[in-house]
Design a protein around this motif. Structure first.
Motif, PDB file in Angstrom:
ATOM      1  N   LYS A 262       0.986  -1.075  -0.054  1.00 43.87           N
ATOM      2  CA  LYS A 262      -0.058   0.153  -0.031  1.00 43.87           C
ATOM      3  C   LYS A 262       0.830   1.344  -0.149  1.00 43.87           C
ATOM      4  O   LYS A 262       0.606   2.223  -0.682  1.00 43.87           O
ATOM      5  CB  LYS A 262      -0.989   0.033   1.285  1.00 43.87           C
ATOM      6  CG  LYS A 262      -2.179  -1.159   1.062  1.00 43.87           C
ATOM      7  CD  LYS A 262      -3.018  -0.940   2.284  1.00 43.87           C
ATOM      8  CE  LYS A 262      -4.368  -1.904   2.027  1.00 43.87           C
ATOM      9  NZ  LYS A 262      -5.143  -1.599   3.267  1.00 43.87           N
ATOM     10  N   LYS A 266       0.975   3.992  -3.244  1.00 40.40           N
ATOM     11  CA  LYS A 266       0.757   5.526  -2.858  1.00 40.40           C
ATOM     12  C   LYS A 266       2.088   6.483  -3.462  1.00 40.40           C
ATOM     13  O   LYS A 266       1.840   7.419  -4.201  1.00 40.40           O
ATOM     14  CB  LYS A 266       0.481   5.784  -1.289  1.00 40.40           C
ATOM     15  CG  LYS A 266       0.343   7.295  -1.025  1.00 40.40           C
ATOM     16  CD  LYS A 266       0.072   7.299   0.476  1.00 40.40           C
ATOM     17  CE  LYS A 266      -0.173   8.764   1.053  1.00 40.40           C
ATOM     18  NZ  LYS A 266       1.131   9.496   1.032  1.00 40.40           N
ATOM     19  N   TYR A 319      -6.007  -6.631  -4.129  1.00 37.84           N
ATOM     20  CA  TYR A 319      -6.771  -5.771  -3.252  1.00 37.84           C
ATOM     21  C   TYR A 319      -8.070  -5.690  -3.623  1.00 37.84           C
ATOM     22  O   TYR A 319      -8.589  -6.031  -4.424  1.00 37.84           O
ATOM     23  CB  TYR A 319      -6.188  -4.433  -3.502  1.00 37.84           C
ATOM     24  CG  TYR A 319      -4.722  -4.241  -3.057  1.00 37.84           C
ATOM     25  CD1 TYR A 319      -4.466  -3.925  -1.662  1.00 37.84           C
ATOM     26  CD2 TYR A 319      -3.561  -4.288  -4.017  1.00 37.84           C
ATOM     27  CE1 TYR A 319      -3.180  -3.959  -1.130  1.00 37.84           C
ATOM     28  CE2 TYR A 319      -2.145  -4.122  -3.288  1.00 37.84           C
ATOM     29  CZ  TYR A 319      -2.081  -4.176  -2.190  1.00 37.84           C
ATOM     30  OH  TYR A 319      -0.904  -3.845  -1.769  1.00 37.84           O
ATOM     31  N   GLU A 323     -10.152  -0.744  -1.345  1.00 40.00           N
ATOM     32  CA  GLU A 323      -8.872  -0.326  -0.852  1.00 40.00           C
ATOM     33  C   GLU A 323      -8.223   0.439  -1.693  1.00 40.00           C
ATOM     34  O   GLU A 323      -7.330   1.646  -1.593  1.00 40.00           O
ATOM     35  CB  GLU A 323      -7.776  -1.605  -0.355  1.00 40.00           C
ATOM     36  CG  GLU A 323      -8.427  -2.522   0.819  1.00 40.00           C
ATOM     37  CD  GLU A 323      -7.497  -3.605   0.759  1.00 40.00           C
ATOM     38  OE1 GLU A 323      -7.089  -4.070   1.820  1.00 40.00           O
ATOM     39  OE2 GLU A 323      -7.801  -4.574  -0.046  1.00 40.00           O
ATOM     40  N   LEU A 327      -6.429   4.214  -1.813  1.00 36.29           N
ATOM     41  CA  LEU A 327      -4.973   4.580  -1.992  1.00 36.29           C
ATOM     42  C   LEU A 327      -4.960   5.779  -3.203  1.00 36.29           C
ATOM     43  O   LEU A 327      -4.064   6.571  -2.875  1.00 36.29           O
ATOM     44  CB  LEU A 327      -4.383   3.407  -2.588  1.00 36.29           C
ATOM     45  CG  LEU A 327      -4.008   2.292  -1.349  1.00 36.29           C
ATOM     46  CD1 LEU A 327      -3.693   1.103  -2.046  1.00 36.29           C
ATOM     47  CD2 LEU A 327      -3.060   2.826  -0.556  1.00 36.29           C
ATOM     48  N   ASP A 330      -5.476   8.938  -1.303  1.00 33.02           N
ATOM     49  CA  ASP A 330      -4.288   9.122  -0.527  1.00 33.02           C
ATOM     50  C   ASP A 330      -3.231   9.852  -1.064  1.00 33.02           C
ATOM     51  O   ASP A 330      -2.496  10.643  -0.522  1.00 33.02           O
ATOM     52  CB  ASP A 330      -3.982   8.073   0.488  1.00 33.02           C
ATOM     53  CG  ASP A 330      -5.026   7.489   1.518  1.00 33.02           C
ATOM     54  OD1 ASP A 330      -5.991   8.318   1.580  1.00 33.02           O
ATOM     55  OD2 ASP A 330      -4.856   6.395   1.947  1.00 33.02           O
TER      56      ASP A 330
END
Length: 354
Positions: A262, A266, A319, A323, A327, A330
């Protein structure tokens, strides 16, 4: 008798049934290898032609009585073959899956030739967050991807067949979706064997398309005569500041981000954003585990996560859609469109704006 049957019918999942299922799990590595042996020796294919006795199998294939009877007993108890009152063996629907169902065949060869040995190092892989099973094949390597060209032919064949089987039949539909936005340029990050590029070049021979991938893969795929008009960039997306070209138009990452943790995903998305102009669209193509119609597909995807653990990198997985969307947010991007049911394996295409 009727009262006993009624009680059994209504008592739910019993301890005895649980024990039977537990033994199936315990001995599943053995039946897995038994099926492999039956395929290697031609036993399963021979039985499928017509019901046949064990003696005739020994004769026709020149295999010992011990070998034939032992594998047949194992296969029968697991429901792969059946035996009638005359002692003639036939292949069940389950057994036929290993002969004729392409998904089963691809998955079986991938697990057998690429994952089986490495799975014994699962505990260490989780503890160290490194693919410790990879050392069963190649002692000096942190991740599988740069080493693929150096693997055995059977490993590479099984790996590429598995990797291409699921995503390749999505590419024409994905191209049509992206092309409808009229981007001037296409960038395919993690292009692998160039499947998407080939589709694009057939659809539009004048397309401006670039593939970004690891140096070892670029050196191989750039020699493909079908990709003469494609531009190539050797890039390691795990670097803090990868040497990305100036990006504009459309970026595709097909079954690429599941190869990273993860935190890495990102950072990859953030680096793409830094290198792209603000009108660029980023497309993420994935078979998300929480967006599958068929139970077999969901099961396969969840178990594939363990391949990443033991063999690929030690820290990634397949994933959920929720999720990946989080991401994307984010990393400072926004999911602007979601296209579902792409291809024959329930892929989802996320269209993201910078």
């Amino acid at each position: 008798m009727r009262r006993v049957k009624y009680r059994r019918k209504n008592r739910g999942y019993s301890a005895v049934e649980a024990l039977v299922d537990a033994q199936k799990i315990v001995f599943s590595p053995m039946i897995f290898q038994t099926i492999g042996t039956m395929l290697d020796l031609g036993i399963l294919k021979l039985i499928d032609k017509k019901p046949i006795s064990a003696n005739l199998i020994m004769e026709e294939l020149q295999i010992s009585e011990y070998a034939v009877n032992t594998v047949l007993e194992s296969a029968q108890v697991f429901g792969v073959v059946d035996c009638d009152k005359e002692g003639l063996f036939s292949v069940t629907k389950l057994g036929k899956s290993f002969l004729y169902d392409q998904m089963t065949i691809v998955n079986f060869n991938f697990i057998r030739n690429c994952c089986y040995l490495g799975a014994s190092e699962m505990t260490e892989s989780f503890l160290r967050e490194k693919p410790m099973g990879l050392k069963k094949f190649y002692k000096d390597g942190d991740t599988l991807y740069p080493l693929l060209p150096q693997m055995s032919e059977i490993f590479k064949k099984s790996w590429y067949e598995f990797d291409n089987y699921y995503s390749d039949n999505c590419f024409e539909e994905v191209y049509n979706i992206i092309a409808s936005q009229h981007p001037e340029k296409f960038f395919d990050i993690g292009g692998n064997t160039g499947g998407f590029e080939k589709v694009c070049l057939v659809k539009n021979p004048n397309i401006d398309i670039s593939m970004l991938d690891l140096k070892a893969n670029i050196e191989v795929v750039s020699k493909n005569s079908q990709l003469k008009k494609c531009k190539f960039y050797s890039v390691n997306m795990l670097e803090e500041e990868p040497n990305l070209p100036k990006i504009s138009g459309a970026v595709l990452m097909s079954q690429f981000l599941d190869c990273f943790s993860k935190a890495q995903i990102k950072r990859i998305l953030e680096n793409i954003k830094k290198s792209a102009d603000k009108e660029t669209k980023v497309y993420i193509l994935e078979p998300f585990t929480d967006n599958q119609y068929f139970e077999a597909s969901k099961l396969s995807l969840i178990e594939i996560s363990l391949y990443f653990t033991c063999m690929a990198n030690g820290n990634s997985k397949m994933y959920k859609k929720s999720e990946m969307i989080q991401l994307v947010k984010d990393a400072g991007l926004e999911v602007s469109n979601i296209y579902e049911n792409i291809g024959t394996h329930e892929y989802t295409l996320l269209e993201c704006s910078l």
